[in-house]
Design a protein around this motif. Structure first.
Motif, PDB file in Angstrom:
ATOM      1  N   LEU A 189       0.823  -1.216   0.000  1.00 10.01           N
ATOM      2  CA  LEU A 189       0.000   0.000   0.000  1.00 10.01           C
ATOM      3  C   LEU A 189       0.857   1.268   0.000  1.00 10.01           C
ATOM      4  N   ASP A 190       1.942   1.256   0.792  1.00  5.50           N
ATOM      5  CA  ASP A 190       2.817   2.438   0.835  1.00  5.50           C
ATOM      6  C   ASP A 190       3.391   2.731  -0.542  1.00  5.50           C
ATOM      7  N   GLN A 191       3.880   1.672  -1.191  1.00  6.73           N
ATOM      8  CA  GLN A 191       4.485   1.838  -2.512  1.00  6.73           C
ATOM      9  C   GLN A 191       3.421   2.256  -3.537  1.00  6.73           C
ATOM     10  N   TRP A 192       2.234   1.698  -3.392  1.00  8.79           N
ATOM     11  CA  TRP A 192       1.144   2.089  -4.313  1.00  8.79           C
ATOM     12  C   TRP A 192       0.833   3.573  -4.152  1.00  8.79           C
ATOM     13  N   ARG A 193       0.703   4.004  -2.892  1.00 12.24           N
ATOM     14  CA  ARG A 193       0.343   5.411  -2.645  1.00 12.24           C
ATOM     15  C   ARG A 193       1.400   6.342  -3.211  1.00 12.24           C
ATOM     16  N   GLU A 194       2.658   5.933  -3.097  1.00 11.56           N
ATOM     17  CA  GLU A 194       3.736   6.759  -3.604  1.00 11.56           C
ATOM     18  C   GLU A 194       3.646   6.929  -5.112  1.00 11.56           C
ATOM     19  N   ARG A 195       3.125   5.882  -5.769  1.00  9.13           N
ATOM     20  CA  ARG A 195       3.087   5.902  -7.227  1.00  9.13           C
ATOM     21  C   ARG A 195       1.700   6.239  -7.774  1.00  9.13           C
ATOM     22  N   GLY A 196       0.776   6.522  -6.898  1.00  5.20           N
ATOM     23  CA  GLY A 196      -0.604   6.773  -7.345  1.00  5.20           C
ATOM     24  C   GLY A 196      -1.099   8.172  -7.018  1.00  5.20           C
ATOM     25  N   PRO A 197      -0.498   9.195  -7.626  1.00  2.00           N
ATOM     26  CA  PRO A 197      -0.842  10.577  -7.258  1.00  2.00           C
ATOM     27  C   PRO A 197      -2.310  10.936  -7.517  1.00  2.00           C
ATOM     28  N   SER A 198      -2.915  10.325  -8.533  1.00  2.00           N
ATOM     29  CA  SER A 198      -4.296  10.716  -8.846  1.00  2.00           C
ATOM     30  C   SER A 198      -5.304  10.107  -7.866  1.00  2.00           C
ATOM     31  N   SER A 199      -4.821   9.335  -6.915  1.00  2.23           N
ATOM     32  CA  SER A 199      -5.755   8.804  -5.914  1.00  2.23           C
ATOM     33  C   SER A 199      -6.044   9.840  -4.835  1.00  2.23           C
ATOM     34  N   ILE A 200      -5.396  10.990  -4.950  1.00  2.00           N
ATOM     35  CA  ILE A 200      -5.706  12.075  -4.007  1.00  2.00           C
ATOM     36  C   ILE A 200      -5.935  13.369  -4.782  1.00  2.00           C
ATOM     37  N   GLY A 201      -7.083  13.967  -4.539  1.00  2.00           N
ATOM     38  CA  GLY A 201      -7.350  15.303  -5.083  1.00  2.00           C
ATOM     39  C   GLY A 201      -7.734  15.359  -6.549  1.00  2.00           C
ATOM     40  N   ALA A 202      -8.077  14.237  -7.149  1.00  2.00           N
ATOM     41  CA  ALA A 202      -8.496  14.250  -8.557  1.00  2.00           C
ATOM     42  C   ALA A 202     -10.008  14.128  -8.656  1.00  2.00           C
ATOM     43  N   ARG A 203     -10.579  14.783  -9.643  1.00  2.00           N
ATOM     44  CA  ARG A 203     -12.024  14.699  -9.841  1.00  2.00           C
ATOM     45  C   ARG A 203     -12.377  13.435 -10.613  1.00  2.00           C
ATOM     46  N   VAL A 204     -13.331  12.683 -10.075  1.00  2.00           N
ATOM     47  CA  VAL A 204     -13.780  11.465 -10.750  1.00  2.00           C
ATOM     48  C   VAL A 204     -15.308  11.442 -10.778  1.00  2.00           C
ATOM     49  N   ALA A 205     -15.826  10.671 -11.705  1.00  2.00           N
ATOM     50  CA  ALA A 205     -17.281  10.476 -11.776  1.00  2.00           C
ATOM     51  C   ALA A 205     -17.555   8.992 -11.968  1.00  2.00           C
ATOM     52  N   TRP A 206     -18.701   8.564 -11.489  1.00  2.00           N
ATOM     53  CA  TRP A 206     -19.075   7.155 -11.668  1.00  2.00           C
ATOM     54  C   TRP A 206     -20.588   7.064 -11.700  1.00  2.00           C
ATOM     55  N   ASP A 207     -21.069   6.014 -12.341  1.00  2.00           N
ATOM     56  CA  ASP A 207     -22.510   5.829 -12.492  1.00  2.00           C
ATOM     57  C   ASP A 207     -23.053   4.954 -11.373  1.00  2.00           C
ATOM     58  N   THR A 208     -24.213   5.322 -10.891  1.00  2.00           N
ATOM     59  CA  THR A 208     -24.888   4.533  -9.873  1.00  2.00           C
ATOM     60  C   THR A 208     -26.297   4.254 -10.387  1.00  2.00           C
ATOM     61  N   PRO A 209     -26.979   3.307  -9.746  1.00  2.00           N
ATOM     62  CA  PRO A 209     -28.356   3.043 -10.177  1.00  2.00           C
ATOM     63  C   PRO A 209     -29.224   4.298 -10.104  1.00  2.00           C
ATOM     64  N   SER A 210     -28.844   5.245  -9.261  1.00  2.00           N
ATOM     65  CA  SER A 210     -29.662   6.454  -9.146  1.00  2.00           C
ATOM     66  C   SER A 210     -29.033   7.644  -9.857  1.00  2.00           C
ATOM     67  N   GLY A 211     -28.120   7.366 -10.786  1.00  2.00           N
ATOM     68  CA  GLY A 211     -27.571   8.455 -11.582  1.00  2.00           C
ATOM     69  C   GLY A 211     -26.081   8.643 -11.390  1.00  2.00           C
ATOM     70  N   ARG A 212     -25.558   9.565 -12.170  1.00  2.00           N
ATOM     71  CA  ARG A 212     -24.114   9.788 -12.167  1.00  2.00           C
ATOM     72  C   ARG A 212     -23.719  10.614 -10.952  1.00  2.00           C
ATOM     73  N   ARG A 213     -22.627  10.235 -10.325  1.00  2.00           N
ATOM     74  CA  ARG A 213     -22.124  10.988  -9.196  1.00  2.00           C
ATOM     75  C   ARG A 213     -20.692  11.412  -9.476  1.00  2.00           C
ATOM     76  N   SER A 214     -20.243  12.413  -8.764  1.00  2.00           N
ATOM     77  CA  SER A 214     -18.855  12.807  -8.925  1.00  2.00           C
ATOM     78  C   SER A 214     -18.306  13.257  -7.585  1.00  2.00           C
ATOM     79  N   GLY A 215     -16.993  13.308  -7.511  1.00  2.00           N
ATOM     80  CA  GLY A 215     -16.351  13.699  -6.271  1.00  2.00           C
ATOM     81  C   GLY A 215     -14.860  13.853  -6.477  1.00  2.00           C
ATOM     82  N   VAL A 216     -14.173  13.962  -5.357  1.00  4.74           N
ATOM     83  CA  VAL A 216     -12.727  14.175  -5.400  1.00  4.74           C
ATOM     84  C   VAL A 216     -12.049  13.025  -4.651  1.00  4.74           C
ATOM     85  N   THR A 217     -11.046  12.430  -5.293  1.00  5.10           N
ATOM     86  CA  THR A 217     -10.392  11.269  -4.680  1.00  5.10           C
ATOM     87  C   THR A 217      -9.702  11.655  -3.370  1.00  5.10           C
TER      88      THR A 217
END
Lengths: 318, 158
Positions: free
Chosen positions: A262-290
């Motif tokens: 996990l430590d090594q992943w976090r070091e190499r995964g910058p977009s897992s923090i502070g990036a805007r993402v969207a995803w579909d749910t049964p009740s519609g599209r949602r978005s947020g910040v990682t």
């Protein structure tokens, strides 16, 4: 299209021999195919026929290379590394459920490390395990398993059970936690404790090595090592490095050294923090910040005043 | 267990005024309850009456049993082998979008035949049938999230 096994090319044999001490139980059996539909399919067939853990399938070309949900993985001859490995993460000593869940993240870390060792190039991991340079995809992973865990019978038989024992959506709306994310699915920790019967996992990966003429749909969204570095890359060396890195991270996984992964992943995964993402749910599209990943590898997304834990589904990076 | 067998069981339940009855045979579990009895219980009375038709596969061979029990004014509930989700994830009925589903209601399935895929942490888990039999219900739509233990399929085992 023929799928004929050939002898592993001598430069691959040599590279594996050099790396042998770091390969652990991997690559004791390596099958090479000049051209095949999908290395995952070959590996799955070998595994089903009694092939053992660590069996490796490598192809020079895939005619039906695929990614998640049937997406094509463009796999022209001599231009990439197309590999599948048979793994059994369920034999992890500590919390096998967590190990299985973290396998794909561990594989992403391993590929990023291998690319760095073999070429000096640093790549970003996009959750859960795509390798990117900028916004262009360099490598992808497709893991497939047959899951045979029996689910304990949790049926209720009295009172309210009348409607719970068979209506089309018995649990939805009652048992689904309020933070249910829909298309991106929140994790639950109740998985531990269930008897494990998951067997082989076929871990396939593709790395773009040479410059290719990508189909229009991929142009601008894919890149290769040689494109990035402007020099030829030794595919055999890269092949051996990916297996050595994978062996090391797989060993971490089986031994319960999850934090190292996990430590090594976090070091190499910058977009897992502070990036805007969207995803579909049964009740519609949602978005947020990682907002990082948790100890089980789930992607955390800050959305509408709460934190969603996403473990699957289609996520769009905005 | 065939239709005549089911009729005999229902007749026995009726004849002996049993409120509940359960039998397990060759992997098929049948559970019958007369709601005429259960409705006296407060917990059940506060609920809308269970609709047995919803429990039954459309066009499935057990449908006539519902009709028979309705005539006898005894709501019955029939339970089949239920395939549940072993993990939290996203449920997919086909290998890829646009491809035919692995199984449909009415499909004959063999033991170890793939029924669906559940994706979790980008691991595509194939869920297979533990029984030879027939798919009589599919509880979840493709692409939907599923929870641990959530019902996915009902299979009438042979």
């Amino acid at each position: 299209m023929t799928t004929r096994q050939r002898e592993l090319p001598p430069e691959f044999v040599e590279a594996l021999d050099h790396a042998r001490a770091r390969l652990g139980g991997l690559a004791s059996d390596v099958r090479f195919f000049p051209s095949t539909g999908s290395t995952n399919d070959i590996a799955a067939a070998l595994a089903a026929a009694g092939g053992h853990e660590g069996t490796v399938v490598v192809a020079d070309e895939q005619t039906a290379g695929r990614g998640r949900r049937g997406r094509t993985w463009f796999s022209p001859p001599a231009s990439g590394l197309y590999v599948s490995v048979v793994l059994v993460p369920a034999r992890a000593k500590v919390t096998p459920d967590r190990a299985i869940g973290l396998l794909t993240l561990a594989a992403g870390v391993a590929l990023a490390e291998a690319v760095e060792h073999a070429t000096g190039l640093t790549t970003d991991i996009k959750w859960p395990n795509d390798l990117l340079i900028g916004r262009r995809k360099l490598a992808g992973i497709l893991a497939e398993a047959v899951d045979r865990r029996p689910v304990p019978d949790t049926r209720e038989r009295h009172g309210a059970s009348a409607s719970a024992s068979g209506s089309p959506e018995p649990l939805r709306g009652t048992d689904v936690p309020s933070n249910s994310g829909g298309g991106g699915v929140p994790d639950a920790s109740e998985m531990d404790g269930a008897p494990r019967e998951i067997g082989n996992v076929i871990l396939g990966y593709g790395i773009n090595v040479g410059a290719m003429s990508y189909p229009p749909a991929l142009a601008g969204r894919a890149t290769s090592l040689e494109t990035e570095l402007g020099r030829p890359i030794d595919r055999a060396l890269l092949f051996a490095e990916t297996l050595a890195s994978l062996a090391s991270r797989y060993d971490d996984l089986l031994a319960g050294r999850f934090d190292a992964i996990l430590d090594q992943w976090r070091e190499r995964g910058p977009s897992s923090i502070g990036a805007r993402v969207a995803w579909d749910t049964p009740s519609g599209r949602r978005s947020g910040v990682t907002a990082g990943i948790d100890e089980r590898g789930a992607l955390l997304v800050q959305a509408g005043g709460q934190v969603e834990r996403i473990v699957s589904g289609e996520i769009t990076w905005l | 267990m065939d239709l005549d067998h089911l009729r005999q069981i229902l007749a026995l339940v009726q004849e002996h005024e049993l409120s509940e009855f359960e039998i397990e045979q060759d992997g098929l579990r049948l559970f019958v309850r007369k709601h005429g009895v259960a409705h006296h219980a407060p917990a059940a009375a506060s609920l809308p009456a269970a609709v047995p038709a919803a429990l039954l596969p459309p066009g499935g061979a057990v449908a006539p049993v519902a009709a028979a029990s309705a005539v006898e004014a005894a709501d019955t509930e029939i339970e089949l082998a239920i395939v549940k989700s072993p993990i939290v994830g996203t449920f997919y009925r086909s290998p890829e979008p646009g491809a035919p589903a692995f199984v449909e209601v009415g499909s004959a399935v063999k033991k170890r035949q793939v029924l669906c895929i559940i994706e979790a942490m980008k691991l595509m888990n194939e869920i297979d049938s533990e029984y030879d039999g027939e798919v009589v219900n599919i509880y979840v739509e493709s692409g939907q999230p599923v929870q641990y233990g959530e019902r996915l399929f009902a299979i009438r085992a042979k």
